[in-house]
Design a protein around this motif. Sequence first.
Motif, short mmCIF file in Angstrom:
data_model
loop_
_atom_site.label_atom_id
_atom_site.label_comp_id
_atom_site.label_asym_id
_atom_site.label_seq_id
_atom_site.Cartn_x
_atom_site.Cartn_y
_atom_site.Cartn_z
N PHE A 118 1.05 7.14 10.69
CA PHE A 118 2.12 6.35 10.06
C PHE A 118 3.24 7.28 9.59
N ARG A 153 5.24 -7.71 -1.02
CA ARG A 153 4.94 -6.33 -1.37
C ARG A 153 3.75 -6.18 -2.32
N TYR A 183 -4.85 -2.04 8.71
CA TYR A 183 -5.15 -2.98 9.80
C TYR A 183 -6.65 -3.25 9.96
N THR A 203 -4.91 7.15 9.52
CA THR A 203 -4.74 5.70 9.71
C THR A 203 -5.82 5.22 10.66
N ASP A 242 -6.17 5.16 5.34
CA ASP A 242 -5.20 4.06 5.33
C ASP A 242 -5.73 2.96 6.24
N THR A 254 -3.75 -3.51 2.38
CA THR A 254 -2.48 -4.21 2.19
C THR A 254 -2.63 -5.73 2.31
N ASN A 281 -1.78 3.32 13.77
CA ASN A 281 -0.50 2.66 14.05
C ASN A 281 0.44 3.74 14.57
N SER A 335 0.06 -7.20 3.40
CA SER A 335 1.21 -7.44 4.29
C SER A 335 0.82 -7.86 5.70
N LYS A 336 -0.41 -7.58 6.11
CA LYS A 336 -0.76 -7.79 7.51
C LYS A 336 -1.58 -9.07 7.69
N SER A 360 0.85 -1.20 0.00
CA SER A 360 0.00 0.00 0.00
C SER A 360 0.88 1.24 0.00
N ASP A 361 2.13 1.09 0.43
CA ASP A 361 3.10 2.20 0.36
C ASP A 361 3.10 2.84 -1.03
C1 LIG Z 1 -0.50 2.28 8.77
C2 LIG Z 1 0.27 1.60 7.70
N1 LIG Z 1 0.01 1.91 6.44
C3 LIG Z 1 0.68 1.33 5.43
C4 LIG Z 1 1.66 0.40 5.67
C5 LIG Z 1 2.41 -0.15 4.52
O1 LIG Z 1 2.06 -1.42 4.21
P1 LIG Z 1 2.58 -2.14 2.92
O2 LIG Z 1 3.41 -3.27 3.39
O3 LIG Z 1 1.32 -2.55 2.22
O4 LIG Z 1 3.35 -1.17 2.08
C6 LIG Z 1 1.97 0.04 6.98
C7 LIG Z 1 3.04 -0.93 7.25
O5 LIG Z 1 3.44 -1.20 8.33
C8 LIG Z 1 1.25 0.66 8.03
O6 LIG Z 1 1.53 0.39 9.30
#
Ligand SMILES: Cc1ncc(COP(=O)(O)O)c(C=O)c1O
Length: 360
Positions: A113, A226, A190, A156, A187, A215, A160, A217-218, A88-89
Amino acid sequence: MTAIRPQPGIMDIALYTSGASSIAGKSHVLKLSSNENPAGFSDAAKEAFLRAAHDLHRYPGTDHARLRGAIGEVQGLDPERIICGVGSDEVLQFVTQSYAGVGDEVIYTEHGFSLYPLLALAVGAVPVKVAEKQRRVDVDAILAACTERTRIVFLTNPGNPTGTMIGEAEIARLSDALPRQVLLVLDSAYCEFADGYDGGASLVTTRPNMIMTRTFSKIHGLGGLRIGWGYAAREIIDVLNRVRQPFNLSEVQLSVAEAAMRDTAWVEKCRADNAKWRAWLSHALTELGVAVDESSANFILARFASEAEAAGCDAHLRDNGIIVRRVNGYGFPEGLRITVGDEAACRQVVHAVAQFKGLR
Ligand SMILES: Cc1ncc(COP(=O)(O)O)c(C=O)c1O
């Protein structure tokens, strides 16, 4: 002397430091510093990875249609309103690159974040930090900080490193009251860990001034691969696709993400396990005299009496092979962000904190 100069803002960007993954002298560590899924990833995702390995000589597709279709089906969203990125970055980067420029203002919240101000600086924009209230996003403070130069608001939810949330009604109120030139970025990295929350998808469906980012990733456990995605009005997705590189995602990423998205039973199990051990960990730490807000994410923010106590506990955890995250940079020098691990990991953390407190 050369006259080659970087663009304004770029030299103000501090290099990102990620969560530590090793401790000198220890061969086995328990890594609870990057909010990774303790269960790893689903078997379906692994099988898709192995299948995709046969076609590494082929360029990937450029429109991500299959993955967007799978996301659309599972989440009940229009695939034409979805964009996929390298985490998502990357989607957050598309947004900043497309909608903010030199001298514009980009709002983010006090404990938000850490990437947001960096993305703003990268395009020469001015990051504007807005206070939170009791570790919760403060919609009125955000609205008060808006000027005619504001272009983007990053939020967010769940937060986070706080793990706290604001409700959909508050987000809707913010979206409705923002100046017309401002894009609200929700965002939702989570959101799957929060009870009964769609990440703001239904709000975005009816609002032209919002984008939701998500994302793999979680909860899907694919941080190493990625992959992320965003959902917004078609007009916004069309803009973002113009700055996206056509081959930004490999066929391996696309196939694995599709399999992971379709494995809803696995996601459901991870959600339930996280909720169970998050509640257990929060309760156990509270009993040990550590302050913990109710978390809606896959981590908790443990607040100690002082920075010195947090540092001492961190050192003790490391001595015991446990890596958690110091969060001084997020405005919590007295805090430690602890990813919710599996049962054994949670018990190990609580045991070590109790030892540190002299209670065991
Ligand atoms: C609040 C938040 N947004 C975005 C991201 C980025 O996630 P991604 O791995 O999809 O780039 C993170 C990663 O820790 C996050 O904590």
